[in-house]
Design a protein around this motif. Structure first.
Motif, PDB file in Angstrom:
ATOM      1  N   ALA A  44      64.183 -75.984 -52.589  1.00 14.74           N
ATOM      2  CA  ALA A  44      64.903 -77.086 -53.227  1.00 14.74           C
ATOM      3  C   ALA A  44      65.584 -77.974 -52.193  1.00 14.74           C
ATOM      4  O   ALA A  44      65.639 -79.192 -52.344  1.00 14.74           O
ATOM      5  N   ASN A  45      66.140 -77.361 -51.162  1.00 11.74           N
ATOM      6  CA  ASN A  45      67.040 -78.132 -50.283  1.00 11.74           C
ATOM      7  C   ASN A  45      67.099 -77.537 -48.888  1.00 11.74           C
ATOM      8  O   ASN A  45      68.172 -77.474 -48.296  1.00 11.74           O
ATOM      9  N   GLN A 205      80.885 -71.983 -52.224  1.00 13.74           N
ATOM     10  CA  GLN A 205      81.139 -71.938 -53.662  1.00 13.74           C
ATOM     11  C   GLN A 205      81.043 -70.517 -54.205  1.00 13.74           C
ATOM     12  O   GLN A 205      81.555 -70.222 -55.274  1.00 13.74           O
ATOM     13  N   ASP A 206      80.356 -69.673 -53.432  1.00 14.52           N
ATOM     14  CA  ASP A 206      80.190 -68.286 -53.870  1.00 14.52           C
ATOM     15  C   ASP A 206      81.136 -67.367 -53.118  1.00 14.52           C
ATOM     16  O   ASP A 206      80.967 -66.155 -53.131  1.00 14.52           O
ATOM     17  N   GLY A 215      76.075 -74.177 -53.120  1.00 16.62           N
ATOM     18  CA  GLY A 215      75.073 -73.624 -54.035  1.00 16.62           C
ATOM     19  C   GLY A 215      73.733 -74.321 -53.917  1.00 16.62           C
ATOM     20  O   GLY A 215      72.684 -73.701 -54.048  1.00 16.62           O
ATOM     21  N   LYS A 216      73.775 -75.608 -53.632  1.00 17.07           N
ATOM     22  CA  LYS A 216      72.524 -76.373 -53.580  1.00 17.07           C
ATOM     23  C   LYS A 216      71.647 -75.978 -52.400  1.00 17.07           C
ATOM     24  O   LYS A 216      70.482 -76.360 -52.350  1.00 17.07           O
ATOM     25  N   ARG A 218      71.013 -72.828 -51.619  1.00 17.83           N
ATOM     26  CA  ARG A 218      70.442 -71.504 -51.848  1.00 17.83           C
ATOM     27  C   ARG A 218      68.924 -71.607 -51.991  1.00 17.83           C
ATOM     28  O   ARG A 218      68.378 -72.674 -52.280  1.00 17.83           O
TER      29      ARG A 218
ATOM     30  N   VAL B 188      78.201 -77.519 -60.636  1.00 18.72           N
ATOM     31  CA  VAL B 188      77.809 -77.039 -59.306  1.00 18.72           C
ATOM     32  C   VAL B 188      77.389 -78.208 -58.427  1.00 18.72           C
ATOM     33  O   VAL B 188      77.673 -78.242 -57.231  1.00 18.72           O
ATOM     34  N   VAL B 189      76.706 -79.161 -59.044  1.00 16.61           N
ATOM     35  CA  VAL B 189      76.369 -80.421 -58.372  1.00 16.61           C
ATOM     36  C   VAL B 189      76.617 -81.535 -59.378  1.00 16.61           C
ATOM     37  O   VAL B 189      76.740 -81.285 -60.582  1.00 16.61           O
ATOM     38  N   ALA B 196      70.354 -83.230 -54.776  1.00 20.97           N
ATOM     39  CA  ALA B 196      70.617 -81.954 -54.122  1.00 20.97           C
ATOM     40  C   ALA B 196      69.377 -81.070 -54.118  1.00 20.97           C
ATOM     41  O   ALA B 196      69.442 -79.904 -53.785  1.00 20.97           O
ATOM     42  N   GLN B 207      70.398 -69.506 -59.489  1.00 19.65           N
ATOM     43  CA  GLN B 207      71.627 -70.072 -60.044  1.00 19.65           C
ATOM     44  C   GLN B 207      72.829 -69.435 -59.369  1.00 19.65           C
ATOM     45  O   GLN B 207      72.783 -68.303 -58.899  1.00 19.65           O
ATOM     46  N   LEU B 208      73.910 -70.208 -59.372  1.00 16.68           N
ATOM     47  CA  LEU B 208      75.142 -69.752 -58.739  1.00 16.68           C
ATOM     48  C   LEU B 208      75.995 -68.972 -59.755  1.00 16.68           C
ATOM     49  O   LEU B 208      76.280 -67.810 -59.565  1.00 16.68           O
ATOM     50  N   LEU B 217      83.255 -73.710 -61.362  1.00 18.06           N
ATOM     51  CA  LEU B 217      82.220 -74.712 -61.109  1.00 18.06           C
ATOM     52  C   LEU B 217      81.146 -74.688 -62.184  1.00 18.06           C
ATOM     53  O   LEU B 217      80.654 -75.712 -62.626  1.00 18.06           O
TER      54      LEU B 217
END
Lengths: 232, 239
Positions: A44-45, A205-206, A215-216, A218, B188-189, B196, B207-208, B217
């Motif tokens: 994803a990123n 964030q975690d 998170g983005k 991950r 989260v975003v 993102a 997923q977070l 979040l």
């Protein structure tokens, strides 16, 4: 983007084969084979550093469970595959190529490698996931010398951890766009100095204080798809 | 790239194996611990057909499936291409660690490849899928594992938007059959722009979630709504 690499000493022989229509007076012509290697970034990123593809008869880029070479460390921590390319070339290299730019998430790069026929040819593909400390992915010495003309294979690959840098995700330690930090550093401060499957990034964030990742950034496996086709 | 796939299609059409029909028994198991599958689409179709391809933008039909679980558009795509499908073999939502019933599919000549899709709940635009697996011509039982993809069409805010979030282009998760999602998350975003992630189909990053049902979040629960690939197992019996 497609790059073509041809084993340099055989350039004349290749031209002979391409133009030769089976002419038999070219008895010294080396039989050339060509593989098309297509690498897709499935993340994803996580941009993938310029991809190294190498065909070689000797050498190992890495082995899971063993410490990374310094050359692999340079690729996994900083995205620079030149030392690894040189190491494989010295150990019995046939031909190699490196992408001209990183492969964006969702993007593709492809290569055509022509090499003098060798049944023991092996393929190494390596690229860093740059929004990490030392994650990389690829193939280490896959036997490809026996592929028949037209044969195709596809591999879905997991992210590996080089084991050479602590996954602190700290500011200044991640070379990708998430941070713009340092690449290679000779210090080995990971909890275990061995190549293994990557556990994934954590991110602030975690709950990882001081992480520059979110998170983005991950990822889950597979992170890379490699397709191999013998085109000649 | 495209030349290669065209070549593959021609080869398949010309090979004698492609001409044969097959009787298939297909069973799908949700391997996740806390994610539900919306009604599944199981399709057999010519080799050149792809409901999606990793690295390419999602079609409108795929987006409708991935964001809201609506498989009608994909059914139309399959039919228009001369393919066949079984819709909703599980009889509704397929829960975690559960198996669908056996889907029977007698393929016509030329429908040589198998594809499967379903949305993952609760996600923004996550889906489980198989893209064009060549159906073996030899009788036997074959086992595949499937990964979770992201359609790349909606930012993974991880915020609930019950019902409404299922419409294509509407941000938010349309539902959570597990009942463990919260509310009041800040996201989260950002919902827009969706920058993102790659705006093409890609492997879902996962997923977070968080552990704050009334804020934080994410509206999702990090203990229930994470997964690691593979998320599904498919057994195909070729008779």
């Amino acid at each position: 983007m497609k790059r073509t690499a041809i084993w340099p000493p055989a350039a004349a022989a290749i031209l002979g084969i391409l133009a030769g229509c089976g002419s038999s007076d070219d008895g010294d012509a080396v039989e050339m084979r060509t593989l098309r290697i297509t690498v897709a970034n499935l993340t994803a990123n996580q941009p993938a550093s310029p991809v190294l593809v190498s065909l070689h008869r000797g050498g190992d880029a890495w082995r899971a469970g063993s410490p990374a070479s310094v050359a692999l460390e340079r690729l996994a921590e900083g995205g620079d595959g030149s030392a690894l390319a040189a190491e494989l070339a010295a150990a019995g290299g046939l031909v190699d190529a490196t992408g001209s730019a990183p492969v964006a998430p969702g993007g593709i790069d492809s290569f055509e490698l022509s090499y003098p026929a060798a049944d023991d040819a092996r393929l190494t593909v390596a690229t860093m996931l740059v929004n990490t400390n030392d994650a990389f992915a690829g193939l280490s010495g896959l036997p490809v010398g026996m592929l028949e003309p037209g044969a195709r294979q596809a591999y879905l690959l997991a992210a590996l951890d080089a084991g050479t840098e602590d996954n602190a995700e700290a500011a200044g330690s991640v070379p990708g766009p998430a941070d713009g930090g340092e690449g290679f550093n000779a210090a080995r401060d990971d909890v275990r100095d061995a190549v293994r499957v990557h556990a994934g990034v954590v991110g602030r964030q975690d709950g990882l204080a001081g992480s520059v990742l979110e998170g983005k950034h991950r990822f889950d496996n597979p992170v890379l798809r490699v397709e191999i086709e013998r085109v000649r | 790239m495209h030349r290669k796939f065209l070549a593959a299609a021609l080869t398949a059409l010309l090979s004698p194996a492609a001409a044969s029909a097959a009787d298939l028994e297909i069973t799908i198991t949700n391997l996740s611990g806390g994610i539900h599958f919306t009604p599944l689409l199981v399709a057999a179709h010519p080799s050149a057909v792809h409901l999606f391809r990793a690295g390419e933008p999602a079609s409108a039909a795929l987006q409708a499936m991935a964001e809201g679980g609506d498989i009608a558009g994909l059914e139309n795509e399959v039919s228009a291409a001369g393919g066949q499908f079984v819709a909703d073999p599980a009889g509704g939502i397929l829960g975690p660690a559960s198996s669908s019933g056996v889907a029977l599919l007698s393929t016509a000549a030329g429908n040589t490849h198998l594809s499967i899709t379903a949305m993952l709940l609760p996600t923004n635009d996550g889906f489980v899928a198989l893209d064009g697996w060549e159906i073996p011509t030899q009788a036997g039982s074959y086992t595949l594992t499937l990964n979770a993809y992201d359609a790349g069409t909606e930012a993974n805010t991880e915020l609930m938007n019950p019902g409404a979030g299922g419409a294509p282009g509407v941000s938010g998760i349309p539902g959570d059959p597990s009942g463990r999602a919260g509310s009041g998350g800040s996201g989260v975003v950002a919902s827009a722009p969706n920058d993102a992630e790659a705006n093409v189909v890609h492997v879902h990053r996962g997923q977070l979630g968080d552990t704050d049902a009334g804020g934080g979040l994410s509206d999702l629960d990090s203990r229930s709504h994470r997964w690691l690939n593979p998320v599904a197992r498919v057994t195909v019996v070729v008779k």
